[in-house]
Enzyme design. Sequence first.
Site, mmCIF file in Angstrom:
data_model
loop_
_atom_site.group_PDB
_atom_site.id
_atom_site.type_symbol
_atom_site.label_atom_id
_atom_site.label_comp_id
_atom_site.label_asym_id
_atom_site.label_seq_id
_atom_site.Cartn_x
_atom_site.Cartn_y
_atom_site.Cartn_z
ATOM 1 N N SER A 1 0.846 -1.194 0.000
ATOM 2 C CA SER A 1 0.000 0.000 0.000
ATOM 3 C C SER A 1 0.879 1.240 0.000
ATOM 4 C CB SER A 1 -0.884 0.008 1.256
ATOM 5 O OG SER A 1 -1.527 1.252 1.427
ATOM 6 N N TYR B 1 -1.435 -0.831 10.392
ATOM 7 C CA TYR B 1 -1.643 -1.119 8.976
ATOM 8 C C TYR B 1 -0.456 -0.615 8.155
ATOM 9 C CZ TYR B 1 -3.750 -1.024 4.316
ATOM 10 O OH TYR B 1 -4.002 -1.212 2.984
#
Length: 270
Positions: free
Chosen positions: A140, A153
């Site tokens: 990501s 995350y």
Amino acid sequence: MKQRHILITGASSGLGAALARHYAREGVGLLLIARNAARLDAVAQDCRVRGARVRREILDVRDSMALARLIAEVDAETPIDTVIANAGVEASLGGGGEAEPLHDVLAQIRTNFEGAIATVLPLLDSMRRRGEGRVVLVSSLAGRMPMPDQPTYSATKAGLSAFGEALRPVLAARGVRLTVACPGFIDTGMSRAYRGWRPLQWDAPRAAAAIAAAVERGARSVAFPLPLVMLIGLGRCVPAFVREAVLRLFFAVEIGTVHEKGAAPVVGPP
């Protein structure tokens, strides 16, 4: 044409489902893994209608040993030429910036990092012996620019990117290509649960097509959308205290907005 055999985790929804549908066609075998049986069955049926041979398995990637055994067994029967470690979860800090609950933190680490590694490791030796293969790690942009409201995350995605970058030259020496995908915000059920700003969001089919195209041309990495990638690159060039001040200002506003709405941390499905 050579028959394809592609493994995708987190294939029941979002980017994983879009990737499955993108690859589904005659001459392609798909091994689709996810936790939600009803959603995965629907994706599998769509892929069969498009002509693909589909095997679907209901499994949580946090069950690392069972996952590794399954993948090794399937690969021994019909070699997997492309593996896409896509399953992931995320959680946000509380409205007042409270720490993430430990169970959310562990779920993210075990799914996003441990689960991805358990997905690809069983295939690496067989791919190297065959002298070909494609490995795709879905990271990501949060791994490049950590998000203050999603520290775990961001950390798991940064770790996954580092794992891929370290592994890439080892695999390349034996003809196996590894691509690290770093998408920005994608319009999925998980991202819609995120209550912050989602700039330049893409839909899942567009993101799947971009990743698949990069994989087919053997790209080392793929990141999008370009304006956000460039902004992150620019942010990395400025002094850390300037970058952190901007992030604090932006996320203070976002967290304050969430706090006013009384929102709670959310963990999305893989």
